[in-house]
Design a protein around this motif. Sequence first.
Motif, short mmCIF file in Angstrom:
data_model
loop_
_atom_site.label_atom_id
_atom_site.label_comp_id
_atom_site.label_asym_id
_atom_site.label_seq_id
_atom_site.Cartn_x
_atom_site.Cartn_y
_atom_site.Cartn_z
N GLY A 20 8.46 -10.36 -2.16
CA GLY A 20 8.21 -9.82 -0.81
C GLY A 20 7.02 -8.86 -0.83
N PHE A 21 6.93 -8.08 -1.89
CA PHE A 21 5.85 -7.10 -2.00
C PHE A 21 4.49 -7.80 -2.14
N ILE A 22 4.43 -8.82 -2.99
CA ILE A 22 3.18 -9.56 -3.21
C ILE A 22 2.76 -10.28 -1.91
N LYS A 23 3.75 -10.81 -1.23
CA LYS A 23 3.50 -11.49 0.05
C LYS A 23 2.88 -10.49 1.04
N PHE A 24 3.47 -9.32 1.06
CA PHE A 24 2.96 -8.27 1.94
C PHE A 24 1.52 -7.93 1.59
N CYS A 25 1.25 -7.80 0.28
CA CYS A 25 -0.10 -7.44 -0.16
C CYS A 25 -1.12 -8.51 0.23
N SER A 26 -0.72 -9.78 0.12
CA SER A 26 -1.62 -10.88 0.49
C SER A 26 -1.93 -10.82 1.99
N THR A 27 -0.89 -10.60 2.78
CA THR A 27 -1.07 -10.49 4.24
C THR A 27 -2.02 -9.34 4.56
N LEU A 28 -1.76 -8.24 3.92
CA LEU A 28 -2.57 -7.04 4.14
C LEU A 28 -4.03 -7.30 3.78
N THR A 29 -4.24 -7.99 2.65
CA THR A 29 -5.60 -8.29 2.20
C THR A 29 -6.33 -9.14 3.22
N ALA A 33 -9.50 -8.32 6.07
CA ALA A 33 -10.68 -9.15 5.86
C ALA A 33 -11.29 -8.93 4.48
N LEU A 34 -10.43 -8.74 3.49
CA LEU A 34 -10.91 -8.60 2.12
C LEU A 34 -10.88 -9.95 1.43
N HIS A 35 -11.58 -10.04 0.29
CA HIS A 35 -11.59 -11.29 -0.46
C HIS A 35 -10.17 -11.57 -0.98
N PRO A 36 -9.73 -12.85 -0.95
CA PRO A 36 -8.36 -13.17 -1.40
C PRO A 36 -8.08 -12.65 -2.82
N ALA A 37 -9.11 -12.62 -3.66
CA ALA A 37 -8.92 -12.15 -5.03
C ALA A 37 -8.51 -10.68 -5.07
N MET A 38 -8.73 -10.01 -3.95
CA MET A 38 -8.40 -8.57 -3.90
C MET A 38 -6.89 -8.34 -3.79
N ALA A 43 -2.11 -5.01 -4.63
CA ALA A 43 -0.73 -4.87 -5.13
C ALA A 43 -0.67 -3.83 -6.24
N GLU A 44 -1.63 -3.94 -7.14
CA GLU A 44 -1.67 -3.03 -8.29
C GLU A 44 -1.80 -1.58 -7.84
N SER A 45 -2.74 -1.36 -6.93
CA SER A 45 -2.98 0.03 -6.54
C SER A 45 -1.87 0.56 -5.64
N LEU A 46 -1.30 -0.33 -4.80
CA LEU A 46 -0.22 0.14 -3.93
C LEU A 46 1.03 0.49 -4.73
N GLU A 47 1.24 -0.24 -5.81
CA GLU A 47 2.42 -0.02 -6.62
C GLU A 47 2.40 1.37 -7.26
N LYS A 48 1.20 1.77 -7.64
CA LYS A 48 1.06 3.02 -8.38
C LYS A 48 0.94 4.24 -7.47
N VAL A 49 0.41 4.00 -6.27
CA VAL A 49 0.05 5.14 -5.41
C VAL A 49 1.28 5.91 -4.94
N GLN A 50 1.08 7.19 -4.71
CA GLN A 50 2.16 7.99 -4.15
C GLN A 50 2.08 7.96 -2.64
N ARG A 51 3.24 8.01 -2.03
CA ARG A 51 3.23 7.95 -0.56
C ARG A 51 2.52 9.18 0.00
N PRO A 52 1.51 8.98 0.81
CA PRO A 52 0.86 10.16 1.38
C PRO A 52 1.70 10.72 2.54
N SER A 53 1.60 12.01 2.68
CA SER A 53 2.29 12.66 3.79
C SER A 53 1.48 12.45 5.07
N VAL A 54 2.17 12.11 6.12
CA VAL A 54 1.49 11.92 7.40
C VAL A 54 2.09 12.85 8.44
#
Lengths: 363, 225
Positions: A20-29, A33-38, A43-54
């Motif tokens: 589900g997460f990878i699917k989400f990342c592909s949709t987001l990419t 309008a980013l390159h599909p290879a992105m 996914a890699e960067s979202l997995e590691k990132v900390q949730r920012p406060s909004v």
Amino acid sequence: MFTQDSLGKILKSHGVSRRGFIKFCSTLTSMLALHPAMAAKVAESLEKVQRPSVIWLHFQECTGCSESLTRSHAPTIESLIFDYISLDYHETLLAAAGDAAEKAMHEAMQAHKGKYLLVVEGSIPLANPGFSTVGGQSNLDVLQNVAKDAAAVIAVGSCASFGGLPNADPNPTGAVSVSDIIKDKPIINISGCPPIPVVITGVLAHFLTFGVLPELDNLGRPKTFYANTIHDRCYRRPFYDKGLFAETFDDEGAKKGWCLYRLGCKGPTTYNACATVKWNDQTSWPVEAGHGCLGCSEPRFWDGGGFYKALSLPDSDVRKMAGYAVATGLAAGAIAGIANKIKKQDMLKQHEVVSVDDWDDKS
Amino acid sequence: MNNSMDFLLWVKGPAFEIALFIFVAGILIRVIEILLLGRKADLSEARSSDVRAGIRTVLNRSIPESGILKKAPFVIIVGYLWHICWFISFFLFVPHIEVINYLLGISWPGLPNQFVDTAAVIAMISLLAMLIYRFNHPVLRFISTREDYLVWLVTFLPLLSGYFAFHHTFEPYAMLLGLHILSVELFLVIFPFTKLMHVITVLMARWYNGVSLGRKEPENQEVQS
């Protein structure tokens, strides 16, 4: 309250599968309008990132933008995104009230100083600070205080982006946009009345993935969503090019889905993603529903000369002006004509009758 | 004026009012002044109807005189091409018809955009060709005044800006549309006070000549007028 867990961990705990997460990342990419290879990188960067406060502030607005954001269908990317950010303060959505709510905001500001995202919904009245207050504080004071330590400011909706409805002529509250006040922070305008939910979440996701705001157009809007006009992406465009137009909302043309230009569609001057992203889980969008675009993501769209007036039409009382022009023209023409007549008469009077004899005398 | 939308609203609002005022008042001043100049009454007996003679000359002087095509093919062909294509670009484009309908309450069907687009390109090429011809023709260059070049420019700009606006050549579109409308306003403002006024005076002049010649024509015989 302020968890430091990585997104990957949080999502797992929320029962989001790897698939589900990878699917989400592909949709987001693709949405960004980013390159599909992105996709893998995302996914890699979202997995590691900390949730920012909004921190989400409401000023002179109708909460339509928040309503738009919450009209996302689980488990779409919009709802997933809510797991990606830590929405620490949002007056409509938070459970706490009064001092407790204020306290939550200040705690978030302290804990994430210089790192939190500030989302603003609504315009700021400058004519009188009392026109719009929260807990006795004017909108202007709140904005300046919270923006001071924010990493970036996201102006959601046309009110926060350009002043919107409160700023419409005669602008009784002296409403201005966020960018009119905040000058020293990166500001991104997500205009629209309301903006498309996916555009709001898409910009947040971009910030999460890359740590910077996306590329902006000349009005501070993300180019990913605001690079094309509604007109250029409209499925009714072929009818415009063929010269086939609906004349009224219930004529044959309207039934056949012809172009709505003559009915006042502002698609040609409006930059937004409605025609491609659509609304309500890709169900439809205004033009598909049979109504022209109002141009809600452009500055001063309320003062744009009428929603049902074709874009090419003059925006003034031309009949009155034409009346004045005819009266002036007639009067001035008559005066010029009379002046010419008088001149002619004078010249005739001065006319000297000469004969050959006069010539002889002179020579 | 902070953005292109403000510019577009200004151009469609106050600027359009000013341009319309000058255009309408200017034309009326010029026409009334010409009419009030008057002519001595023609005491000769009309051979046929003045109206018939007038209309005939207005129409048949739109057709090239026999033999002129061989003498001046460029002027005749490009001249016709320019006027017809300009007419199509202006009067048969739907957004323009909307404006005319709004101002005068009259409307007619437009052409598909591809036709109008092609006509606009031909019109622009014709104008450029005529400018080059003017530069290269010694006599024409000698008699050309600043006004001629001004009129050329002010006629060319609405076509160019309209072409750019239609094709979204630059961003933002509101700015392009605003510039297009502004260039038309410039055209309207100088129209009554330059040779552009020929759009109206050509009809008056032909009518006058037609009526005058109509009185001179032999009975029951058409004259070349």
